[in-house]
Scaffold this motif. Structure first.
Motif, mmCIF file in Angstrom:
data_model
loop_
_atom_site.group_PDB
_atom_site.id
_atom_site.type_symbol
_atom_site.label_atom_id
_atom_site.label_comp_id
_atom_site.label_asym_id
_atom_site.label_seq_id
_atom_site.Cartn_x
_atom_site.Cartn_y
_atom_site.Cartn_z
ATOM 1 N N GLY A 87 4.265 9.947 1.043
ATOM 2 C CA GLY A 87 4.356 8.992 0.659
ATOM 3 C C GLY A 87 4.465 9.612 -1.299
ATOM 4 N N LEU A 104 1.765 -3.943 2.483
ATOM 5 C CA LEU A 104 2.034 -3.538 1.051
ATOM 6 C C LEU A 104 2.440 -5.125 1.017
ATOM 7 N N ILE A 163 3.198 -0.377 5.860
ATOM 8 C CA ILE A 163 3.992 -0.502 5.746
ATOM 9 C C ILE A 163 4.014 -2.341 5.045
ATOM 10 N N GLU A 164 3.180 -2.743 6.283
ATOM 11 C CA GLU A 164 3.260 -4.694 6.582
ATOM 12 C C GLU A 164 2.368 -5.201 5.022
ATOM 13 N N HIS A 223 2.464 2.620 -0.180
ATOM 14 C CA HIS A 223 2.787 3.324 1.328
ATOM 15 C C HIS A 223 2.207 4.795 0.930
#
Length: 267
Positions: free
Chosen positions: A60, A38, A35-36, A50
């Motif tokens: 996802g 993205l 997620i970081e 994601h």
């Protein structure tokens, strides 16, 4: 020319590839399991998703990721080491099932020369694979998931050992002792050439083909890694004093002799 491309797996290779395609004028969908990351994709101009694929489920919004793209680049390596081993073929089959629900007709599958196994001598695209490792066996089977579908235009690139920024085997080999196969040849490819080959497949429509992606320079491992260690002020790896010259030299004949592709970056 197809202008919408999906890069499944924006990691060490996939992210700079996606950025390069953007500069070429393509619209790019990209995925990450983090997620970081993205925001990194978004800041680069990539439409981020994601997405995580296991052997049983895709987590996802895979349908949105695949929607409105004409070309899918599959760049997710097997995870067959450690505690979280998964059946890679099942993962690719799940992806294939999702692709078949869309209008995508072109798929580029990123594979590895590990599918050839422990063959001695020259190896090219006509050589019959004989994988010995779990990774090689599953990669070979996964290649065929897309290539066996006559309704798809699919190609496979089998890359050699990947090197580039912050990635070189000598950093792992440094200081190790009693290594095997010191006289075997290296089969490597730089990130720049990986991207260059993929670009050409996309732009020149090299579909329904198989390519080996290995730089045409094959010094002995002992000599090459000793030299690379010295360049980096690292302790050189130590190899057993075998005199055998056995090992495979992987030729990129389809690229060099047929497509006239020119490699640009020596390992």
């Amino acid at each position: 020319m197809s202008k919408n491309i999906g890069v499944l797996g924006c990691g060490w290779l996939g992210l700079p590839l996606a950025v390069t395609l953007l500069k070429k004028g393509y619209k790019v969908h990209g995925t990450s399991t983090s997620i970081e990351k993205l925001k990194t994709l978004s800041d680069a101009g990539i439409k981020p998703f994601h997405i995580s694929i296991s052997e049983n489920v895709i987590t996802g919004n895979i349908s949105e990721f695949l929607n409105n793209i004409q070309i899918l680049i599959v760049n997710i390596p097997p995870k067959l080491r450690g505690k979280h081993r998964e059946n890679y073929v099942n993962k690719i089959q799940l992806l294939y099932d999702a692709v078949k629900k869309t209008k995508i007709k072109k798929v580029l599958f990123i594979s590895s020369t590990s599918v050839y196994g422990n063959i001695d001598g020259d190896v090219d695209e006509t050589t019959k694979p004989n994988p010995k490792t779990t990774s090689g066996i599953q990669l070979l089977e996964a290649e065929q998931v897309f290539s066996f579908d006559s309704e798809l235009d699919s190609s496979v690139i089998r890359f050699g050992g990947l090197i580039g920024p912050e990635r070189h085997p000598v950093t792992i080999l440094s200081g190790r002792s009693a290594l095997e196969n010191g006289n075997a040849p290296v089969n490597l490819i730089h990130l720049n050439d990986c991207i260059g080959i993929i670009e050409q497949v996309v732009e020149k429509s090299w579909w329904n083909e198989l390519f080996n992606g290995v730089y045409p320079y094959h010094p002995k491992k002992r000599e090459y890694y000793t030299s690379e260690a010295r360049k980096r002020n690292l302790q050189a790896p130590d190899y057993k004093p075998y005199t055998s010259e056995k090992g495979k030299i992987i030729r990129s004949n389809a690229l060099i002799n047929v497509k006239n592709f020119e490699f640009t970056t020596s390992p």
